[in-house]
Design an enzyme around this catalytic site. Sequence first.
Site, PDB file in Angstrom:
ATOM      1  NE  ARG A 145      -2.911   0.446   3.362  1.00  0.00           N
ATOM      2  CZ  ARG A 145      -2.270   0.935   4.420  1.00  0.00           C
ATOM      3  NH1 ARG A 145      -1.734   2.149   4.391  1.00  0.00           N
ATOM      4  NH2 ARG A 145      -2.147   0.234   5.524  1.00  0.00           N
ATOM      5  CE1 TYR A 202     -16.545  11.048 -16.441  1.00  0.00           C
ATOM      6  CE2 TYR A 202     -15.814  11.264 -14.174  1.00  0.00           C
ATOM      7  CZ  TYR A 202     -16.334  10.495 -15.200  1.00  0.00           C
ATOM      8  OH  TYR A 202     -16.643   9.192 -14.961  1.00  0.00           O
ATOM      9  CG  ASP A 210      -9.583  15.506 -16.151  1.00  0.00           C
ATOM     10  OD1 ASP A 210      -8.894  14.789 -16.900  1.00  0.00           O
ATOM     11  OD2 ASP A 210     -10.631  15.120 -15.603  1.00  0.00           O
ATOM     12  CE  LYS A 230     -12.660   7.080 -18.616  1.00  0.00           C
ATOM     13  NZ  LYS A 230     -12.902   8.428 -18.121  1.00  0.00           N
TER      14      LYS A 230
HETATM   15  C1  LIG Z   1     -13.389   9.015 -16.998  1.00  0.00           C
HETATM   16  C2  LIG Z   1     -12.954  10.359 -16.582  1.00  0.00           C
HETATM   17  C3  LIG Z   1     -12.656  10.640 -15.240  1.00  0.00           C
HETATM   18  C4  LIG Z   1     -12.865   9.637 -14.115  1.00  0.00           C
HETATM   19  O1  LIG Z   1     -12.026   8.530 -14.208  1.00  0.00           O
HETATM   20  P1  LIG Z   1     -12.397   7.054 -13.696  1.00  0.00           P
HETATM   21  O2  LIG Z   1     -11.176   6.260 -14.042  1.00  0.00           O
HETATM   22  O3  LIG Z   1     -13.642   6.611 -14.419  1.00  0.00           O
HETATM   23  O4  LIG Z   1     -12.658   7.125 -12.229  1.00  0.00           O
HETATM   24  C5  LIG Z   1     -12.212  11.917 -14.934  1.00  0.00           C
HETATM   25  N1  LIG Z   1     -12.082  12.869 -15.889  1.00  0.00           N
HETATM   26  C6  LIG Z   1     -12.356  12.624 -17.180  1.00  0.00           C
HETATM   27  C7  LIG Z   1     -12.194  13.704 -18.183  1.00  0.00           C
HETATM   28  C8  LIG Z   1     -12.809  11.366 -17.589  1.00  0.00           C
HETATM   29  O5  LIG Z   1     -13.101  11.141 -18.865  1.00  0.00           O
END
Ligand SMILES: *Cc1c(COP(=O)(O)O)cnc(C)c1O
Length: 371
Positions: free
Chosen positions: A47, A99, A171, A195
């Site tokens: 961890r 998001y 982000d 992603k």
């Molecule tokens: C999917 C996404 C997130 C969140 O990520 P997870 O891995 O689903 O928790 C945050 N910001 C953007 C722009 C996203 O597309």
Amino acid sequence: MKIETVAVHAGHAIDPATGAVSAPIHLSTTFERDVEGGYPHGFMYTRNNNPNRQALEEGISALEGGAAGAAFGSGTAATMAIFQALEPGDHVLAHLDAYYGTSRLLCEIFLRWGLEADFIDMSDLAAVKKSLRKKTKLAWMETPSNPLLKIVDIAAVTQILHDVGVLCVCDNTWAPVLQRPFDLGADLILHSTTKYFGGHCDVAGGIVVSRTENEFFQRVRTIQYSGGAIPSPFDCWLILRGMRTLPWRMRAHSENAMKVACFLAQHQQVEHVHYPGLPSHPGHEIAGKQMSMFGGMLSFDVAGGREAAMNVAAKTKIFIRATSLGGVESLIEHRASIEGKGTTSPESLLRLSIGLENADDLIEDLDQALG
Ligand SMILES: *Cc1c(COP(=O)(O)O)cnc(C)c1O
């Protein structure tokens, strides 16, 4: 070194024990102490740290040009850690078109914990200036945004905010490699590595990368190992593997998306295409300045509203009806019905994650679905 080379080599070394070219996965949760009680390899308990997680954090921070990274079990867990590193009473500026999971975290969890937040359109610099308060600590940018592909001028926003000591988070989930937020002044970068980094819709993860080692990032790190929302060694290994092909995949996603956007823009059944690569897009000029290519995400409004949009999604044969993005397979999604009540997504809107199929096949599929 150029970014393609960094992507292949960062976080990778030949395994000294075996000579293996591909890194081993270290499943061990605990590591042996030496007779003096120390940890000769720097690892104690998984961890706190693990060789695969350390390699992933080093790899992604090298790719983004940052000083350090902290990896989490999802993008949302990484987002949580950033907000948790703030103090009650701190004020957050967030993008209106962020998001929806990020907005939901702020509204449902962190307002109750004493954070304050304003949601503004960050592509409007006057609105950014007007929303600043004495207690404004952090600004959350997301560009291109979800699902309307709005473009925030990262350099212009960070310049306004740094003058008043506000920490700027970008982000960068939708545009890794294509957009370099640290060069534009951002202090922290967030990725949902679920992603494009993973890239194959088979692993969840998230990371916070910091431009410098500083006190705020140290708090994020502490939250990572004391909070425990860590990724597994295998997940780290998969995401780092995904990174090796990321620059080339982003190029192909972007080329395909540009072709699909141009096709949709001239289609009679399509009212509007949201893609920053199109000269008609309001953010086209700024996107051209801060992105090397325009990315693999786009959305469009179908003439005839919700029912017509649902019909198009029902008829595609190659596009898969599913949420998420960034994989090799193309996805189509009606955002309003996924986000549910309170959505800001128009009912006529379909979002596409353009994959790595041949663009001609994708266009043919959309053409037959639009009828
Ligand atoms: C999917 C996404 C997130 C969140 O990520 P997870 O891995 O689903 O928790 C945050 N910001 C953007 C722009 C996203 O597309």
